[in-house]
Design a protein around this motif. Structure first.
Motif, PDB file in Angstrom:
ATOM      1  N   GLY A   1       0.847  -1.301   0.057  1.00 20.49           N
ATOM      2  CA  GLY A   1       0.082  -0.041   0.057  1.00 20.49           C
ATOM      3  C   GLY A   1       0.640   1.255  -0.033  1.00 20.49           C
ATOM      4  N   ARG A   2       1.941   1.304   0.409  1.00 18.60           N
ATOM      5  CA  ARG A   2       2.786   2.415   0.551  1.00 18.60           C
ATOM      6  C   ARG A   2       3.996   2.603  -0.181  1.00 18.60           C
ATOM      7  N   PHE A   3       4.768   1.565  -0.419  1.00 15.87           N
ATOM      8  CA  PHE A   3       6.112   1.176  -0.908  1.00 15.87           C
ATOM      9  C   PHE A   3       6.296   2.458  -2.132  1.00 15.87           C
ATOM     10  N   THR A   4       5.490   2.023  -3.165  1.00 16.24           N
ATOM     11  CA  THR A   4       5.822   2.969  -4.290  1.00 16.24           C
ATOM     12  C   THR A   4       5.303   4.284  -4.161  1.00 16.24           C
ATOM     13  N   ASP A   5       4.546   4.697  -3.274  1.00 17.80           N
ATOM     14  CA  ASP A   5       3.921   6.280  -3.175  1.00 17.80           C
ATOM     15  C   ASP A   5       5.232   6.736  -2.221  1.00 17.80           C
ATOM     16  N   LEU A   6       6.012   5.783  -1.300  1.00 15.12           N
ATOM     17  CA  LEU A   6       7.102   6.513  -0.730  1.00 15.12           C
ATOM     18  C   LEU A   6       8.215   6.933  -1.806  1.00 15.12           C
ATOM     19  N   ILE A   7       8.377   5.853  -2.610  1.00 13.80           N
ATOM     20  CA  ILE A   7       9.459   6.349  -3.655  1.00 13.80           C
ATOM     21  C   ILE A   7       9.130   7.443  -4.270  1.00 13.80           C
ATOM     22  N   ARG A   8       7.786   7.375  -4.819  1.00 13.10           N
ATOM     23  CA  ARG A   8       7.446   8.816  -5.691  1.00 13.10           C
ATOM     24  C   ARG A   8       7.699  10.077  -4.669  1.00 13.10           C
ATOM     25  N   GLU A   9       7.181   9.958  -3.373  1.00 11.87           N
ATOM     26  CA  GLU A   9       7.337  11.150  -2.414  1.00 11.87           C
ATOM     27  C   GLU A   9       8.818  11.615  -2.311  1.00 11.87           C
ATOM     28  N   ILE A  10       9.615  10.557  -1.829  1.00  7.49           N
ATOM     29  CA  ILE A  10      11.264  10.648  -1.776  1.00  7.49           C
ATOM     30  C   ILE A  10      11.710  11.467  -3.141  1.00  7.49           C
ATOM     31  N   LYS A  11      11.484  10.908  -3.987  1.00  4.85           N
ATOM     32  CA  LYS A  11      12.121  11.480  -5.389  1.00  4.85           C
ATOM     33  C   LYS A  11      11.278  12.870  -5.583  1.00  4.85           C
ATOM     34  N   LEU A  12      10.174  13.111  -5.386  1.00  4.10           N
ATOM     35  CA  LEU A  12       9.540  14.463  -5.451  1.00  4.10           C
ATOM     36  C   LEU A  12      10.023  15.457  -4.571  1.00  4.10           C
ATOM     37  N   LEU A  13      10.301  15.045  -3.259  1.00  3.80           N
ATOM     38  CA  LEU A  13      11.006  15.908  -2.408  1.00  3.80           C
ATOM     39  C   LEU A  13      12.511  16.176  -2.693  1.00  3.80           C
ATOM     40  N   ALA A  14      13.390  15.069  -2.976  1.00  2.00           N
ATOM     41  CA  ALA A  14      14.635  15.336  -3.679  1.00  2.00           C
ATOM     42  C   ALA A  14      14.524  16.491  -4.688  1.00  2.00           C
ATOM     43  N   GLU A  15      13.547  16.246  -5.646  1.00  2.00           N
ATOM     44  CA  GLU A  15      13.622  17.290  -6.780  1.00  2.00           C
ATOM     45  C   GLU A  15      13.211  18.641  -6.418  1.00  2.00           C
ATOM     46  N   HIS A  16      12.120  18.681  -5.756  1.00  2.00           N
ATOM     47  CA  HIS A  16      11.852  19.964  -5.073  1.00  2.00           C
ATOM     48  C   HIS A  16      13.193  20.736  -4.282  1.00  2.00           C
ATOM     49  N   ALA A  17      13.934  19.762  -3.659  1.00  2.00           N
ATOM     50  CA  ALA A  17      15.116  20.407  -2.999  1.00  2.00           C
ATOM     51  C   ALA A  17      16.243  20.630  -3.906  1.00  2.00           C
ATOM     52  N   GLY A  18      16.171  20.349  -5.369  1.00  2.00           N
ATOM     53  CA  GLY A  18      17.124  20.662  -6.044  1.00  2.00           C
ATOM     54  C   GLY A  18      18.170  19.555  -6.412  1.00  2.00           C
ATOM     55  N   LEU A  19      17.808  18.101  -5.677  1.00  2.00           N
ATOM     56  CA  LEU A  19      18.551  16.908  -5.742  1.00  2.00           C
ATOM     57  C   LEU A  19      18.031  16.070  -6.727  1.00  2.00           C
ATOM     58  N   ASP A  20      18.750  15.181  -7.403  1.00  2.00           N
ATOM     59  CA  ASP A  20      18.286  14.297  -8.516  1.00  2.00           C
ATOM     60  C   ASP A  20      19.005  12.680  -8.171  1.00  2.00           C
ATOM     61  N   PRO A  21      18.072  12.083  -7.231  1.00  2.00           N
ATOM     62  CA  PRO A  21      18.794  10.741  -7.110  1.00  2.00           C
ATOM     63  C   PRO A  21      18.320   9.759  -8.220  1.00  2.00           C
ATOM     64  N   ARG A  22      19.636   9.372  -9.000  1.00  2.00           N
ATOM     65  CA  ARG A  22      19.496   8.612 -10.248  1.00  2.00           C
ATOM     66  C   ARG A  22      19.603   6.910  -9.905  1.00  2.00           C
ATOM     67  N   GLU A  23      20.008   6.456  -8.786  1.00  2.00           N
ATOM     68  CA  GLU A  23      20.084   5.263  -8.464  1.00  2.00           C
ATOM     69  C   GLU A  23      19.465   5.383  -6.832  1.00  2.00           C
ATOM     70  N   ILE A  24      18.940   4.284  -6.831  1.00  2.00           N
ATOM     71  CA  ILE A  24      17.950   4.200  -5.321  1.00  2.00           C
ATOM     72  C   ILE A  24      18.282   2.610  -4.995  1.00  2.00           C
ATOM     73  N   GLY A  25      18.783   2.324  -4.073  1.00  2.00           N
ATOM     74  CA  GLY A  25      18.803   0.945  -3.419  1.00  2.00           C
ATOM     75  C   GLY A  25      17.548   0.894  -2.174  1.00  2.00           C
ATOM     76  N   TYR A  26      17.048  -0.390  -2.486  1.00  2.00           N
ATOM     77  CA  TYR A  26      15.827  -0.590  -1.452  1.00  2.00           C
ATOM     78  C   TYR A  26      16.107  -1.952  -0.435  1.00  2.00           C
ATOM     79  N   PRO A  27      17.188  -1.936   0.206  1.00  2.00           N
ATOM     80  CA  PRO A  27      17.481  -2.898   1.128  1.00  2.00           C
ATOM     81  C   PRO A  27      16.426  -3.221   1.892  1.00  2.00           C
ATOM     82  N   GLU A  28      16.217  -4.569   2.199  1.00  2.00           N
ATOM     83  CA  GLU A  28      14.908  -4.749   3.230  1.00  2.00           C
ATOM     84  C   GLU A  28      15.434  -5.626   4.172  1.00  2.00           C
ATOM     85  N   GLU A  29      14.928  -5.555   5.469  1.00  2.00           N
ATOM     86  CA  GLU A  29      15.364  -6.411   6.754  1.00  2.00           C
ATOM     87  C   GLU A  29      13.831  -6.562   7.471  1.00  2.00           C
TER      88      GLU A  29
END
Lengths: 395, 211
Positions: free
Chosen positions: B91-119
């Motif tokens: 329910g949340r995972f993809t929304d979170l990715i979208r949000e983090i990317k959006l926030l990074a873009e708003h802040a002027g950052l551009d994350p091109r590679e993102i790792g999603y390790p899970e525990e």
């Protein structure tokens, strides 16, 4: 008649005996008996009435005691079934996560960079407290992030003197404790690499920030030099906004614009900190405002530096007090709903409203007395820290 | 003397019954008084003991009541938080990715590679998902990103920040590790580690080793 009577023959069978003393004694005894019997009867009635009330009271107490014990037994069974230790472990874990979420990296960066002299820059900043919290789920420490965070700082300095000045400033700043310069080494390019461990006290940092935010910066432009001079006056609402527009050297980065996106704009107009050297703004950056102090004012999230109970209605105070009673060590609890409600009560940028920080911790370890209490009395449910509502952010 | 004695003996039916009655009544009264005293004291003690017992039982009940209420409140709040903030991954995972990317873009950052390790935190019924990425930008961009993240309603924590100055005054290389938690779905499989890039996965390494 009478003259001749004494001459009449005495025909009585027995001589006269006076029985009156015996009869008087018997009558007296009967009277006394009646009195004593009446007294005894009256006393026994009175005693029966009195003891009857006591017996009824005794019976009532016995029934009440048995009833209370039965209910206590049922509750105890219920609590045993609830597995409080496991619940506490889970709650403590969540509390630590909430503390992490409430931890303000912005304020940390602001506080650290404010203390950095020219020629010193950061390479890595990691709060060790979080890591330890994650490692040990059973760790009983309360809200690591909001009380004391062990920081490890790696960085580089252009000269030893600058590094030592940095350490001295950490010693002087009450938001830091026990700075420990663990290593320094000179590279080939004569830059000095260093590792530093220090305890960061977010609450104190928050108080300092709150105190500082009471004074806002008014900037005046000096026509001759075209530069700006920061000056502190109380009550001015200009803060860093003007700085972003007027003074590159004193702009202080993200906080220069109100609101999040404004922070970006402010940052772009702030060459003093955008030159790539992490916090080389150094002394100039002292005039910069924390985004929390500038931009965050427009939001509903305070910085959490103040008294969490200020401005509460009596009902809310009572609720908090009732909850505080539950945990020893003066634990104050607020439900998420409370936190949300309270968060909205506090003026933005003021105190509290901050989920985790508004919480006076204290994990109600039960029974400070000498006599250990048995389960479930010895396991108090760990309350969940208040966290900002779904309507708001994590802080 | 004999005469007097004989006189009283001969009239014993007159004085003896009332005397015996009086003696019996007196004896009864005395024994009643003593019995009352003893029984009263006993009753008093019993009453005090009963009052103490009742007080203790009531106090214990009150404590247990409070404990139960506190435990229930904690359970309720935990459940609320779990449902509101730690909803399931689907329910949340993809929304979170979208949000983090959006926030990074708003802040002027551009994350091109993102790792999603899970525990997996099986004992807590949670899954920790990290977001590990590196970006280039200025200190102000980083501050803005952190600021936006703090304002976000999502439960995302910053675990680690590493900053490196790029040569040629190109700004900073910032390595960030964020993480969030998901409630374990009932049919969740074994723990897995997902990373879109080896670099990101290796960047997640130290953080994970500390976990």
């Amino acid at each position: 008649m009478s003259a001749a009577r004494w001459q009449e023959p005495n025909l009585s069978l027995a001589p006269f005996v006076n029985e009156r003393p015996v009869r008087r004694l018997a009558a007296t005894c009967w009277v006394l008996f009646v009195l004593v019997a009446a007294g005894g009867f009256w006393m026994s009635q009175k005693i029966r009435r009195e003891t009857g009330a006591q017996v009824v009271e005794l019976s009532r107490l016995s029934t009440a005691t048995a009833d209370a014990r039965a209910r206590a037994g049922a509750l105890e069974t219920e609590l045993r079934a609830a597995n409080l230790p496991a619940q506490n472990e889970r709650t403590e874990f969540l509390n630590r996560r909430i503390a992490e979420r409430s931890f303000s990296w912005n304020r940390l960066l602001e506080t650290v960079t404010r203390e950095m002299p020219r020629g010193v820059r950061l390479a890595r900043l990691s709060p060790e407290g979080f890591s330890r919290g994650r490692q040990r789920l059973g760790d009983k420490r309360e809200s690591v992030a909001t009380t004391r965070v062990a920081l490890r700082i790696a960085g580089e300095a252009e000269e030893t003197e600058a590094l030592l000045e940095f350490v001295d400033r950490l010693y002087r700043n009450p938001a830091f404790a026990h700075p420990n310069l663990s290593r320094q080494s000179e590279r080939k390019d004569s830059m000095i690499q260093f590792d530093l461990a220090v305890d960061y006290l977010p609450t104190i940092a928050g108080e300092i920030a709150a105190g500082a935010s009471a004074l806002t910066t008014t900037l005046t432009t000096t026509p001759a030099g075209g530069t700006t001079r920061p000056s502190l006056t109380a009550g001015s609402g200009l803060a860093g906004r003007g700085a972003g527009n007027l003074a590159p050297a004193a702009s202080g980065s993200a906080g220069s614009a109100g609101g999040a996106l404004g922070a970006e704009a402010g940052a772009k107009s702030a060459p003093g900190v955008a030159i790539g050297t992490f916090p080389l703004a150094g002394r100039d950056a002292r005039t910069a405002r924390d985004p929390n102090a500038g931009g965050a004012r427009g939001s509903a999230y305070g910085d959490g530096a103040g008294e969490p109970n200020e401005g509460l209605t009596p009902e809310e105070s009572k609720r908090l007090q009732e909850r505080a009673d539950l945990g020893a060590a003066g634990q104050k609890r607020q439900s998420p709903g409370d936190a949300a409600a309270l968060g909205n009560r506090f003026p933005p940028g003021g105190s509290s409203g901050n989920g985790g920080n508004g919480n006076a911790g204290g994990n109600g370890e039960n029974g400070s007395g000498a006599t250990p209490r048995k389960f479930p009395f010895d396991v108090l449910p760990t309350p969940l820290k208040p966290y900002a509502s779904t309507a708001g952010g994590g802080r | 003397m004999n005469g007097a004695y004989g006189f009283w003996r001969r009239r014993v039916w007159i004085w003896l019954p009332p005397t015996i009655a009086l003696a019996a009544a007196t004896l009864f009264l005395v024994s009643l008084a003593r019995g009352v005293q003893t029984r009263g004291a006993t009753l008093e003690r019993a009453l005090e003991q009963a009052q103490r017992d009742e007080h203790e039982a009531r106090a214990a009940l009150e404590r247990l009541d409070k404990l139960a209420a506190a435990a229930a409140a904690t359970r309720r709040e935990t459940a609320q938080m779990m449902s509101e903030k730690f909803a399931t991954e689907s329910g949340r995972f993809t929304d979170l990715i979208r949000e983090i990317k959006l926030l990074a873009e708003h802040a002027g950052l551009d994350p091109r590679e993102i790792g999603y390790p899970e525990e997996k935190l099986a004992e807590l019924g949670l899954v920790r998902r990290s977001f590990v990425f590196s970006v280039q930008g200025s200190y102000a961009n980083l501050r803005a990103f952190l600021y936006l993240l703090e304002l976000s309603p999502s439960f995302v924590t910053v675990d680690r920040i590493e900053v490196r100055e790029l040569s040629g005054a190109k700004g900073l290389a910032v390595s960030l590790q964020l993480s969030t938690f998901f409630e374990s779905s009932p049919g969740a499989g074994t723990p897995r580690t997902t990373a879109t890039s080896p670099a990101a996965a290796s960047a997640a390494g130290p953080g994970r080793s500390r976990s």
